[in-house]
Design an enzyme around this catalytic site. Structure first.
Site, mmCIF file in Angstrom:
data_model
loop_
_atom_site.group_PDB
_atom_site.id
_atom_site.type_symbol
_atom_site.label_atom_id
_atom_site.label_comp_id
_atom_site.label_asym_id
_atom_site.label_seq_id
_atom_site.Cartn_x
_atom_site.Cartn_y
_atom_site.Cartn_z
ATOM 1 N N ASP A 14 0.834 -1.215 0.000
ATOM 2 C CA ASP A 14 0.000 0.000 0.000
ATOM 3 C C ASP A 14 0.862 1.255 0.000
ATOM 4 O OD1 ASP A 14 -2.421 1.277 -0.170
ATOM 5 O OD2 ASP A 14 -2.760 1.323 1.990
ATOM 6 N N LYS B 121 1.875 4.681 -1.113
ATOM 7 C CA LYS B 121 1.217 5.845 -1.705
ATOM 8 C C LYS B 121 1.606 7.067 -0.881
ATOM 9 C CE LYS B 121 -3.015 4.928 0.962
ATOM 10 N NZ LYS B 121 -4.472 4.703 0.871
ATOM 11 N N ASN C 206 0.953 7.317 2.835
ATOM 12 C CA ASN C 206 1.684 6.425 3.732
ATOM 13 C C ASN C 206 3.181 6.701 3.740
ATOM 14 O OD1 ASN C 206 -0.661 5.148 4.509
ATOM 15 N ND2 ASN C 206 -0.475 3.505 3.009
#
Length: 426
Positions: A145, A147, A150
């Site tokens: 995840d 992105k 994050n």
């Protein structure tokens, strides 16, 4: 006779870590069943991010396995460009993660404020994050995840990878097939559902770099179906003014990361865990002192404004005005019989174990020491903490098994002089 003075009980810092060891400061994030606070350790005076997750809500949302998986993975990780776990513990109501505090905000915040970032800044972030990604892959961990939401900056401007809620171990002998993460950043092999391994993180890094440079994502669609088709089929195109924002070497690096053929993708042409060597040899990073970079000796080009609080201040207002059960340190019930608890609550009690980085060695639960997580891990939505814009198809999230839970990003980006004490313990 005078009244009896009620003195607080002394804190046992030599015993197991618990919430009494910390002073609660600002509330800076909110998720479906947990929140994030800035805290200060009462003995060391160190500041941390406290992510706390309500057990009952966790069970209701079928996210118990996710929380335990994240807890175990974070025990394995200690890297300069990762938001590392320092403590973990629980009380009767909540599970707690105590994490490195990042004071510079997340890259989504800065991207929305600035529109785009300069090539030198993005190249610096890609280099730092590539060392973290390669480290994870060496430990057979895929983040899944990656992105801007994050990626957190410290007060000096170094980039750190966070939010391991859907991170997983992988095996070279068995491909993963679960579709999880934020769709706009998913690699084609994830959406194809034919199996994938560590290669997907390098693709996501390419999407992030493109978005940071040009203020838009490389693949888009009005619906999930359109977006899936774009990621799988559309030719990679750059904005008309791309050559004014990025050098030829930089564009070639983006093309390398956003290569659909995983055998040719940048970061994937070296053995797992050695993808950093692939980037180190790329012309975009010519002249970069990688050893100094990994020691954090290079000065970041972009430095966050320490006079501003880089988070949504409404979180603290909600905590003060709307919270009917505010967080406070509570002693555990010494008479609790866990055999009377539901299977999910008993699982949390038994498997969300305490961790203290000053007293315990980091260890891996995989593969030799792997304890089975009783519940099959479900997928998660990847909204982060309180998204600042409406959800669009490009931001939508795929779900495994029809279940949806929510992730949390420890993003308490608060200047030191803005830390407001909202609770106190002697």
């Amino acid at each position: 006779m005078g009244g009896v003075c009620c003195r607080p009980e002394p804190i046992d810092f030599d015993g197991d870590v618990n919430l009494f060891h910390f002073v609660l400061l600002r509330s800076v994030g909110k998720g479906a069943f947990g929140k994030v606070r800035v805290v200060q350790h009462k003995q060391t005076r160190e500041l941390y991010a406290l992510k706390y997750i309500n057990k009952a809500k966790c069970v209701k949302m079928k996210a118990v396995a996710n929380i335990i998986q994240e807890r175990r993975l974070l025990e394995e990780i200690d890297h300069a460009f990762v938001v590392n776990m320092r403590y973990a513990f629980q009380d009767d109501e909540n599970c707690f993660f105590v994490l490195d505090l990042m004071l510079g905000g997340d890259l989504r915040f800065h991207l929305e404020r600035l529109g785009s970032l300069s090539e030198d800044v993005v190249r610096f972030y890609v280099a730092e994050l590539s060392t973290a990604i390669s480290f994870l892959h060496e430990k057979k961990i895929i983040h899944r995840d990656l992105k801007p939401d994050n990626i957190l900056l410290d007060e000096k401007g170094h980039a750190h990878l966070t939010d391991f809620n859907i991170a997983v171990h992988y095996s070279d002998r068995r491909l993963l097939t679960g579709v999880a993460g934020s769709m706009a950043y998913m690699a084609p092999e994830v959406l194809a559902k034919k199996g994938y391994t560590y290669t997907i993180d390098w693709w996501s890094l390419g999407v992030c770099a493109y978005e940071l440079l040009f203020g838009r994502r490389p693949f888009r669609g009005k619906t999930n179906s359109d977006l899936t088709h774009s990621i799988a089929r559309d030719q990679l195109k750059f904005p008309e003014d791309a050559d004014k924002k990025c050098s030829r070497e930089g564009l070639l690096c983006l093309k390398g990361l956003l290569e659909r053929d995983t055998t040719r993708r940048l970061g994937c042409r070296a053995p797992p865990g050695e993808g950093i060597k692939d980037l180190q040899g790329h012309s975009w990073f010519a002249g970069l002192d990688w050893d100094a970079l990994e020691r954090k000796e290079l000065t970041p080009i972009f430095q966050p404004d320490q006079k501003k609080a880089n988070f949504d201040a409404t979180h603290e207002l909600e905590e003060l005005l709307l919270e009917d059960n505010p967080l406070k340190a509570r002693k555990r019930n010494p008479n609790q019989d866990i055999s009377t608890l539901s299977p999910e609550m008993r699982q949390l009690e038994e498997q969300f174990t305490s961790y203290d980085f000053k007293k315990m060695m980091r260890r891996s639960y995989y593969p030799q020491n792997q304890q089975q997580i009783m519940t099959t891990m479900t997928a998660t939505s990847s909204m982060g903490l309180a998204p600042s814009r409406p959800e669009t198809p490009a931001d939508s999230v795929s779900v495994i098994g029809g279940r949806k839970t929510e992730e949390y990003s420890p993003m308490p980006a608060v200047p030191m002089n803005r830390l407001g004490r909202t609770d106190s313990y002697q």
